[in-house]
Design an enzyme around this catalytic site. Structure first.
Site, mmCIF file in Angstrom:
data_model
loop_
_atom_site.group_PDB
_atom_site.id
_atom_site.type_symbol
_atom_site.label_atom_id
_atom_site.label_comp_id
_atom_site.label_asym_id
_atom_site.label_seq_id
_atom_site.Cartn_x
_atom_site.Cartn_y
_atom_site.Cartn_z
ATOM 1 N N CYS A 180 2.946 4.183 4.225
ATOM 2 C CA CYS A 180 2.390 4.167 2.876
ATOM 3 C C CYS A 180 3.198 3.278 1.935
ATOM 4 C CB CYS A 180 2.404 5.580 2.302
ATOM 5 S SG CYS A 180 1.565 6.748 3.352
ATOM 6 N N ARG B 264 2.400 -3.583 4.823
ATOM 7 C CA ARG B 264 2.846 -2.368 5.507
ATOM 8 C C ARG B 264 1.697 -1.702 6.280
ATOM 9 N NH1 ARG B 264 7.560 -0.352 2.731
ATOM 10 N NH2 ARG B 264 7.014 1.815 3.118
ATOM 11 N N TRP C 277 -1.309 5.272 4.600
ATOM 12 C CA TRP C 277 -1.435 5.079 6.054
ATOM 13 C C TRP C 277 -1.515 6.486 6.615
ATOM 14 C CZ3 TRP C 277 1.636 5.598 10.619
ATOM 15 C CH2 TRP C 277 1.244 4.774 11.654
ATOM 16 N N ASN D 187 5.216 9.036 0.559
ATOM 17 C CA ASN D 187 5.333 8.345 1.844
ATOM 18 C C ASN D 187 6.179 9.231 2.742
ATOM 19 O OD1 ASN D 187 5.651 6.568 3.976
ATOM 20 N ND2 ASN D 187 7.245 5.355 2.937
ATOM 21 N N GLY D 188 5.659 9.588 3.918
ATOM 22 C CA GLY D 188 6.441 10.412 4.839
ATOM 23 C C GLY D 188 5.619 11.565 5.375
ATOM 24 N N GLU E 84 8.741 -5.137 31.071
ATOM 25 C CA GLU E 84 8.601 -5.290 29.620
ATOM 26 C C GLU E 84 9.520 -6.409 29.113
ATOM 27 O OE1 GLU E 84 6.513 -4.503 27.546
ATOM 28 O OE2 GLU E 84 7.482 -4.636 25.598
ATOM 29 N N LYS F 111 8.192 -9.736 27.164
ATOM 30 C CA LYS F 111 8.676 -10.145 25.840
ATOM 31 C C LYS F 111 9.120 -11.595 25.872
ATOM 32 C CE LYS F 111 7.329 -7.822 23.950
ATOM 33 N NZ LYS F 111 6.628 -6.593 24.179
ATOM 34 N N GLU G 139 6.139 -14.166 26.383
ATOM 35 C CA GLU G 139 5.130 -14.312 25.335
ATOM 36 C C GLU G 139 5.665 -14.969 24.068
ATOM 37 O OE1 GLU G 139 3.260 -10.587 24.317
ATOM 38 O OE2 GLU G 139 5.156 -9.562 24.140
ATOM 39 N N HIS H 255 10.766 -9.187 49.863
ATOM 40 C CA HIS H 255 9.464 -9.262 50.524
ATOM 41 C C HIS H 255 8.671 -10.466 50.035
ATOM 42 C CE1 HIS H 255 10.219 -5.431 52.408
ATOM 43 N NE2 HIS H 255 10.591 -4.964 51.234
ATOM 44 N N LYS I 172 -2.795 -9.777 17.933
ATOM 45 C CA LYS I 172 -2.196 -8.433 17.849
ATOM 46 C C LYS I 172 -3.158 -7.384 18.384
ATOM 47 C CE LYS I 172 1.132 -5.648 16.687
ATOM 48 N NZ LYS I 172 2.264 -5.641 17.628
HETATM 49 C C1 F6R Z 1 2.891 -7.357 24.228
HETATM 50 C C2 F6R Z 1 1.714 -6.857 23.553
HETATM 51 C C3 F6R Z 1 0.462 -6.667 24.344
HETATM 52 C C4 F6R Z 1 -0.164 -5.312 23.985
HETATM 53 C C5 F6R Z 1 -1.539 -5.158 24.679
HETATM 54 C C6 F6R Z 1 -2.138 -3.797 24.428
HETATM 55 O O1 F6R Z 1 3.941 -7.546 23.358
HETATM 56 O O2 F6R Z 1 1.756 -6.601 22.390
HETATM 57 O O3 F6R Z 1 0.696 -6.754 25.707
HETATM 58 O O4 F6R Z 1 0.710 -4.311 24.399
HETATM 59 O O5 F6R Z 1 -2.411 -6.146 24.217
HETATM 60 O O6 F6R Z 1 -2.318 -3.572 23.071
HETATM 61 P P1 F6R Z 1 -2.507 -2.105 22.504
HETATM 62 O O7 F6R Z 1 -1.254 -1.368 22.747
HETATM 63 O O8 F6R Z 1 -2.826 -2.289 21.061
HETATM 64 O O9 F6R Z 1 -3.655 -1.510 23.277
#
Ligand code: F6R
Length: 620
Positions: A2, A27, A82, A108-109, A493, A497, A500, A516, A615
């Site tokens: 929020c 935010r 939020w 907020n919280g 992971e 990171k 990408e 293998h 995103k």
């Molecule tokens: C990696 C990343 C993507 C998401 C994927 C799923 O940094 O952000 O691999 O994890 O697109 O997205 P959500 O979690 O929103 O379903």
């Protein structure tokens, strides 16, 4: 999370509030509202002397219902919400009022003792107008004022002292026409002054158009803001000194809170993220978990005979971590699948299958459709998501929110940690409900969970050293990330990171699988990043590290302090604090996030908006 803004001074207040709220849009929010003090209202007017407008949706929706604004309104508060308790509706939007309608409050919280306070207020005859925890705080302060009189500051202080949870609140009252009272227990608050005005907000950008003299309100403080004057007290009522600092950053930099990018800011937020994910679900010292907010009955969980976890990308990796935890703690068979594969592969499931759809955004088409497919077979679907009222949350039988706050950097960081912790909390809860774990073992694990934020902080504090390491490897093109057990999803992971945001080739492998096939690619110049923290397979991973080292790879190892074998096998060693093996991904991955971040920075890429990525992925 929020956004809050408040103003008292000589200027027309509404445009100041709207401008401040627009500065907090980054935010993330799903409704907004404002309350102004109407100087022309009579003391007993039906609206309590306050003019309030609230709307679900974007700020533009709020602006559409702004009519008949009281002339000469010079004091007001505003909020972008939020949603946490209650969906994003007009009734749940802030500000909320007390029974007299003369007090308005934004927050907020999260109030931890929400259910208890709600019961007490209803028992005392209060009619609640929303599903929020915030409205309860407005009633508590309002009732204190009615019963004991005195100042608004004192009423806020008494309530804040008693209440449990994370709260930043800002309060106005028609009987105190030139002051705004704000208080903080956890979430941030800042105040600002000009010669003849006073401002308050949840973040510096909300205030920057008016002043650069900012007072950061310390934790557990109450402040009274009047035109040109600010006074602060601790929760015992002792007056304390506030010192302003002059902000020299640009507005954009202020939104990033002084960090270069949102991704770096979000990496630094992770200790707080984990605290927020745990709030209300387990308290330090407790042997029990409460996931009442998930709204799935214990009977339904006892009836489960198999678990399927679905997700994509980073969410798939947190699901992989959870599989280890669920199988180990509950003895239920658990599979984890890529959402895009699951829905087309005729999976075996029925009404006794618990399907957990994991998605930060809650809008990923693959995961939504995979969960719908499971629903058609009468499986119980739990959504683990960060976004309240997202499509995944709406379609599911139950929801476990990760409470990580909005994530702006495209690469998921803090939401991965929040998912790991939320999913492991769910695994422990399943074990508790099904009686597969002794309460004292649950207690030990919960105690360790509460230590995670401090341990994560210790990794975040190594950012500078990790930067220097990453810079040394910025011109390498091939990275292998390897691990075993939960170190395997951590390695996947880490590789995701790095690739990408820096566009170098980075692949994750189960360390035992290298020989293998993938080991054929190892040659001098390749960098092998090994996740070698405490685990019953640590020495096996270290043997695999030796295999790649013998073939010319440079080795960077993530290991615990004092690990002699790792120190010997590593060309470069990054040490991280030790924790319970199944929690280790939440610590180890932070080192990998920082490594990827700094390597990408050294290569000059746009870490917040990497090429070709979005995103939220709403297409198949
Ligand atoms: C990696 C990343 C993507 C998401 C994927 C799923 O940094 O952000 O691999 O994890 O697109 O997205 P959500 O979690 O929103 O379903």
């Amino acid at each position: 999370m929020c956004g809050i803004v408040g103003y008292t001074g000589p200027d027309e207040v509404l445009p100041i509030l709207i401008e401040g709220l627009s500065r907090l849009e980054y935010r993330g929010y799903d409704s907004s509202g404002v309350a102004l003090l109407d100087p022309d209202a009579s003391g007993d007017s039906s609206d309590g002397g306050l003019w309030i407008r609230r709307r679900p949706g974007k700020l533009s929706e709020l602006k559409r219902v702004i009519d008949d604004v009281p002339a000469h309104a010079r004091l007001g508060i505003g909020h972008t919400r939020w949603a946490t308790h209650g969906g994003p509706t007009e009734a749940n939007a802030h500000p909320h009022t007390d029974e007299t309608g003369r007090l308005a409050l934004v927050h907020n919280g999260i109030v931890e003792t929400f259910a208890e306070i709600r019961r007490e207020l209803i028992g005392a005859g209060v009619t609640l107008k929303s599903e929020t925890d915030t409205e309860l705080v407005a009633h508590l302060i309002g009732r204190h004022l009615v019963a004991h009189g005195g100042s608004l500051v004192e009423a806020v202080r008494i309530v804040m002292k008693d209440i449990e949870g994370a709260l930043a609140i800002v309060v106005m009252h028609a009987d105190f026409p030139d002051s705004i009272v704000a208080a903080r227990k956890g979430p941030p608050l800042v105040a600002g002054l000009t010669a003849d005005a006073g401002l308050v907000g949840s973040d510096i950008p909300a205030l920057l158009a008016h002043t650069r003299d900012i007072y950061v309100v310390e934790d557990e403080r109450v402040v009274e803001i009047r035109p040109g004057r600010i006074t602060a007290w601790d929760l015992e009522g002792n007056e304390v000194v506030l010192t302003p600092k002059t902000i020299t950053w640009s507005l954009e930099a202020a939104q990033k809170d002084g960090y270069e990018d949102f991704m770096l800011k979000e990496i630094h937020e992770q200790p707080a993220t984990i605290r927020d994910t745990l709030v209300g679900r387990t308290e330090p010292g407790s042997h029990r978990l409460h996931l009442d907010d998930m709204r799935l009955s214990e009977d339904a969980l006892r009836n489960v005979d198999r678990v399927s976890i679905l997700g994509c990308g980073t969410s798939f990796h947190s699901g992989m971590v959870a599989k280890y935890a669920i199988e180990h703690w509950t003895r239920l068979p658990c599979e984890v699948d890529l959402s895009s594969e699951y829905r087309y592969r005729d999976p075996v499931l029925d009404a006794r299958t618990l399907v957990i759809g994991v998605s930060q955004s809650g809008e990923t088409a693959d995961t939504i459709e995979a969960c719908k497919h499971a629903g058609h077979w009468d499986a119980k679907v739990v959504a683990v998501t960060n976004v309240v009222d997202s499509s995944l949350a709406r379609d599911a039988d139950a929801v476990l929110y990760t409470h990580a706050g909005p994530e702006i950097g495209v690469a998921a960081t803090k939401t991965f940690l929040a998912q790991v912790v939320a999913l492991e909390t769910l695994a422990l809860y399943l074990a508790q409900v099904r009686g597969t774990m002794k309460p004292e073992v649950t207690g030990e694990l919960l105690a360790e969970l509460h230590l995670l934020p401090d341990k994560i902080q210790q990794v975040v504090d190594q950012s500078d050293e990790i930067r220097k390491i990453a810079e040394r490897f910025a011109d390498r093109r091939d990275f292998f990330f390897i691990g075993r057990g939960v170190g395997y999803p951590t390695a996947l992971e880490g590789a995701l990171k790095l690739k990408e945001i820096s566009y170098v080739r980075a692949e994750g492998f189960a360390a035992g699988e290298l020989k293998h096939g993938p080991i054929a690619l190892i040659e001098p110049g390749v960098v092998a990043v090994g996740v070698c923290t405490k685990s019953f397979v640590r020495l096996k991973t270290l043997s695999n590290v030796q295999e790649v080292k013998a073939r010319g790879a440079t080795t960077i190892l993530i290991a615990n302090e004092g690990d002699r074998e790792a120190a010997e096998a590593a060309d470069v060693l990054i040490t991280v604090p030790t924790t319970e093996e199944l929690f280790a991904p939440a610590i180890d991955v932070v080192a990998l996030q920082l490594f990827s971040y700094w390597l990408a920075k050294a290569r000059g890429t746009d870490v917040d908006m990497p090429r070709n990525l979005a995103k939220t992925v709403t297409v198949e």
